[in-house]
Scaffold this motif. Structure first.
Motif, PDB file in Angstrom:
ATOM      1  N   MET A   1     -23.694 -53.164  12.751  1.00 53.84           N
ATOM      2  CA  MET A   1     -24.499 -52.813  12.947  1.00 53.84           C
ATOM      3  C   MET A   1     -23.981 -50.987  12.914  1.00 53.84           C
ATOM      4  O   MET A   1     -22.688 -50.820  12.483  1.00 53.84           O
ATOM      5  CB  MET A   1     -24.668 -52.658  13.702  1.00 53.84           C
ATOM      6  N   ARG A   2     -24.578 -50.121  11.478  1.00 53.64           N
ATOM      7  CA  ARG A   2     -24.260 -48.916  11.341  1.00 53.64           C
ATOM      8  C   ARG A   2     -24.402 -47.693  12.531  1.00 53.64           C
ATOM      9  O   ARG A   2     -25.283 -48.674  13.745  1.00 53.64           O
ATOM     10  CB  ARG A   2     -25.241 -48.015  10.745  1.00 53.64           C
ATOM     11  N   SER A   3     -23.079 -46.201  12.686  1.00 50.43           N
ATOM     12  CA  SER A   3     -22.953 -46.083  13.685  1.00 50.43           C
ATOM     13  C   SER A   3     -24.327 -45.483  14.397  1.00 50.43           C
ATOM     14  O   SER A   3     -24.532 -45.224  15.367  1.00 50.43           O
ATOM     15  CB  SER A   3     -21.930 -45.475  13.361  1.00 50.43           C
ATOM     16  N   ILE A   4     -25.067 -44.906  13.657  1.00 47.85           N
ATOM     17  CA  ILE A   4     -25.999 -44.110  13.642  1.00 47.85           C
ATOM     18  C   ILE A   4     -27.785 -45.574  14.680  1.00 47.85           C
ATOM     19  O   ILE A   4     -27.850 -44.527  15.519  1.00 47.85           O
ATOM     20  CB  ILE A   4     -26.945 -43.143  12.259  1.00 47.85           C
ATOM     21  N   ASP A   5     -27.524 -46.243  14.134  1.00 47.10           N
ATOM     22  CA  ASP A   5     -28.654 -47.656  14.826  1.00 47.10           C
ATOM     23  C   ASP A   5     -28.061 -47.762  16.290  1.00 47.10           C
ATOM     24  O   ASP A   5     -28.368 -47.770  16.732  1.00 47.10           O
ATOM     25  CB  ASP A   5     -28.315 -48.581  13.507  1.00 47.10           C
ATOM     26  N   ARG A   6     -26.638 -47.898  16.240  1.00 46.88           N
ATOM     27  CA  ARG A   6     -26.021 -48.343  17.170  1.00 46.88           C
ATOM     28  C   ARG A   6     -26.170 -47.121  18.180  1.00 46.88           C
ATOM     29  O   ARG A   6     -26.455 -47.315  19.475  1.00 46.88           O
ATOM     30  CB  ARG A   6     -24.766 -48.491  17.582  1.00 46.88           C
ATOM     31  N   ASP A   7     -26.207 -45.331  18.138  1.00 44.96           N
ATOM     32  CA  ASP A   7     -26.729 -44.786  19.000  1.00 44.96           C
ATOM     33  C   ASP A   7     -27.547 -44.943  19.228  1.00 44.96           C
ATOM     34  O   ASP A   7     -28.301 -44.319  20.739  1.00 44.96           O
ATOM     35  CB  ASP A   7     -25.429 -42.774  17.979  1.00 44.96           C
ATOM     36  N   GLU A   9     -29.798 -47.265  19.040  1.00 47.17           N
ATOM     37  CA  GLU A   9     -30.411 -47.908  20.065  1.00 47.17           C
ATOM     38  C   GLU A   9     -29.631 -47.335  21.845  1.00 47.17           C
ATOM     39  O   GLU A   9     -30.511 -48.005  22.310  1.00 47.17           O
ATOM     40  CB  GLU A   9     -30.042 -49.393  19.407  1.00 47.17           C
ATOM     41  N   PHE A  10     -28.500 -47.560  21.674  1.00 49.00           N
ATOM     42  CA  PHE A  10     -27.756 -46.780  22.762  1.00 49.00           C
ATOM     43  C   PHE A  10     -28.414 -46.336  24.127  1.00 49.00           C
ATOM     44  O   PHE A  10     -28.518 -46.207  24.646  1.00 49.00           O
ATOM     45  CB  PHE A  10     -26.037 -46.670  22.846  1.00 49.00           C
ATOM     46  N   ALA A  11     -28.926 -44.455  23.114  1.00 48.34           N
ATOM     47  CA  ALA A  11     -29.274 -43.892  23.879  1.00 48.34           C
ATOM     48  C   ALA A  11     -31.126 -44.273  24.317  1.00 48.34           C
ATOM     49  O   ALA A  11     -31.514 -44.105  25.551  1.00 48.34           O
ATOM     50  CB  ALA A  11     -29.452 -42.890  22.647  1.00 48.34           C
ATOM     51  N   GLU A  12     -31.828 -44.842  23.028  1.00 48.49           N
ATOM     52  CA  GLU A  12     -33.390 -45.200  24.226  1.00 48.49           C
ATOM     53  C   GLU A  12     -32.808 -46.790  25.303  1.00 48.49           C
ATOM     54  O   GLU A  12     -33.476 -45.964  26.497  1.00 48.49           O
ATOM     55  CB  GLU A  12     -33.797 -46.802  22.780  1.00 48.49           C
ATOM     56  N   PHE A  13     -31.912 -47.650  25.157  1.00 45.27           N
ATOM     57  CA  PHE A  13     -31.233 -48.164  26.356  1.00 45.27           C
ATOM     58  C   PHE A  13     -30.367 -47.212  27.961  1.00 45.27           C
ATOM     59  O   PHE A  13     -31.871 -47.535  28.296  1.00 45.27           O
ATOM     60  CB  PHE A  13     -29.893 -49.138  26.075  1.00 45.27           C
ATOM     61  N   VAL A  14     -30.548 -46.097  27.372  1.00 51.06           N
ATOM     62  CA  VAL A  14     -29.703 -45.209  28.432  1.00 51.06           C
ATOM     63  C   VAL A  14     -30.938 -44.929  29.182  1.00 51.06           C
ATOM     64  O   VAL A  14     -31.328 -44.418  30.111  1.00 51.06           O
ATOM     65  CB  VAL A  14     -28.709 -43.808  27.859  1.00 51.06           C
ATOM     66  N   THR A  15     -32.106 -43.660  28.016  1.00 50.57           N
ATOM     67  CA  THR A  15     -33.181 -43.025  28.804  1.00 50.57           C
ATOM     68  C   THR A  15     -33.503 -44.441  29.696  1.00 50.57           C
ATOM     69  O   THR A  15     -34.555 -43.785  30.387  1.00 50.57           O
ATOM     70  CB  THR A  15     -34.376 -42.727  27.736  1.00 50.57           C
ATOM     71  N   ALA A  16     -34.392 -45.601  29.246  1.00 46.79           N
ATOM     72  CA  ALA A  16     -35.178 -46.395  29.972  1.00 46.79           C
ATOM     73  C   ALA A  16     -34.235 -46.247  31.196  1.00 46.79           C
ATOM     74  O   ALA A  16     -34.794 -46.714  32.558  1.00 46.79           O
ATOM     75  CB  ALA A  16     -35.452 -47.530  29.137  1.00 46.79           C
ATOM     76  N   LEU A  47     -20.275 -49.506  29.049  1.00 47.72           N
ATOM     77  CA  LEU A  47     -21.061 -50.334  27.633  1.00 47.72           C
ATOM     78  C   LEU A  47     -21.099 -49.717  26.415  1.00 47.72           C
ATOM     79  O   LEU A  47     -21.635 -50.476  25.617  1.00 47.72           O
ATOM     80  CB  LEU A  47     -22.804 -49.730  28.451  1.00 47.72           C
ATOM     81  N   TYR A  48     -21.644 -48.103  26.403  1.00 49.84           N
ATOM     82  CA  TYR A  48     -20.752 -47.721  24.509  1.00 49.84           C
ATOM     83  C   TYR A  48     -20.309 -48.046  24.357  1.00 49.84           C
ATOM     84  O   TYR A  48     -20.388 -48.742  22.468  1.00 49.84           O
ATOM     85  CB  TYR A  48     -21.263 -45.554  24.667  1.00 49.84           C
ATOM     86  N   VAL A  49     -19.073 -48.653  24.468  1.00 49.94           N
ATOM     87  CA  VAL A  49     -17.894 -48.622  24.034  1.00 49.94           C
ATOM     88  C   VAL A  49     -17.574 -50.180  24.005  1.00 49.94           C
ATOM     89  O   VAL A  49     -17.425 -50.507  22.474  1.00 49.94           O
ATOM     90  CB  VAL A  49     -16.581 -48.588  24.784  1.00 49.94           C
ATOM     91  N   HIS A  50     -18.637 -50.889  24.626  1.00 45.90           N
ATOM     92  CA  HIS A  50     -18.787 -52.159  24.273  1.00 45.90           C
ATOM     93  C   HIS A  50     -19.936 -52.961  23.677  1.00 45.90           C
ATOM     94  O   HIS A  50     -20.374 -54.093  24.130  1.00 45.90           O
ATOM     95  CB  HIS A  50     -17.817 -53.410  25.348  1.00 45.90           C
ATOM     96  N   TRP A  51     -20.839 -51.558  23.432  1.00 46.85           N
ATOM     97  CA  TRP A  51     -22.201 -51.609  23.048  1.00 46.85           C
ATOM     98  C   TRP A  51     -22.342 -53.302  22.117  1.00 46.85           C
ATOM     99  O   TRP A  51     -23.972 -54.061  22.564  1.00 46.85           O
ATOM    100  CB  TRP A  51     -22.853 -50.852  22.078  1.00 46.85           C
ATOM    101  N   PRO A  52     -21.952 -53.910  21.217  1.00 42.08           N
ATOM    102  CA  PRO A  52     -22.316 -54.151  19.789  1.00 42.08           C
ATOM    103  C   PRO A  52     -21.620 -55.823  21.278  1.00 42.08           C
ATOM    104  O   PRO A  52     -22.592 -56.419  20.960  1.00 42.08           O
ATOM    105  CB  PRO A  52     -20.615 -54.708  18.904  1.00 42.08           C
TER     106      PRO A  52
END
Length: 168
Positions: A1-7, A9-16, A47-52
């Motif tokens: 997974m590319r870093s931008i996609d990961r970031d 996806e994580f930002a959407e999770f945090v927002t929600a 969570l961000y560190v272990h997001w995968p």
């Protein structure tokens, strides 16, 4: 997974999920807003560190609840807590409870519980998790959840009965 996609996806999770995690943290900390913020930030960092790994687990919300609960219990276990203590009470930014006096009484009663009992009460009765899910979140057996819950509820009943009698 590319870093931008990961970031993204994580930002959407945090927002929600951040508001829900913050509510859970406020209950675990018995209403301490600064400590609740610290717990949520610690959890989101982990969570961000272990997001995968979080994504592979298939239940990021459950994973986040478990991580938040573990962060709370771990912090309570430390012999010397490195927390800052406010010298004045900050202005509350959330909507007040329908009965602020009752909310203070309940949070005070929660504050009187040991950390694991408080975590059990919040997970079982606020989040409505069953004993199996609560045990998984706390890393213990269902029997431990049941006994901790029984002790906590007995303490809360006694504390709330005394407090409410004093107010009459």
């Amino acid at each position: 997974m590319r870093s931008i996609d990961r970031d993204t996806e994580f930002a959407e999770f945090v927002t929600a999920q951040r508001p829900t995690l913050l509510r859970l943290a406020r209950l675990l900390t018995a209403g301490d807003p600064a400590y609740a913020e610290d717990l949520v930030q610690t959890t989101l960092t982990r969570l961000y560190v272990h997001w995968p790994r979080v994504r592979r687990a298939g239940n990021p919300v459950g994973y986040a609840r478990t991580a938040l609960t573990h962060a709370f219990v771990d912090e309570q276990r430390r012999a010397h807590r490195r927390r800052e203590h406010l010298t004045e009470t900050p202005r509350e930014t959330t909507a007040p409870a329908t009965d602020p006096d009752l909310a203070d009484v309940v949070l005070g009663a929660l504050r009187g519980l040991p950390p694991r009992q408080r975590a059990v009460v919040v997970l079982r009765h606020w989040l409505d998790l069953d004993t199996t899910e609560t045990a998984r979140a706390l890393g213990c057996t269902t029997g431990t959840v049941k006994s901790q819950n029984a002790k906590a509820l007995a303490h809360l009943r006694a504390t709330l009965d005394l407090t409410l009698e004093d107010q009459r």
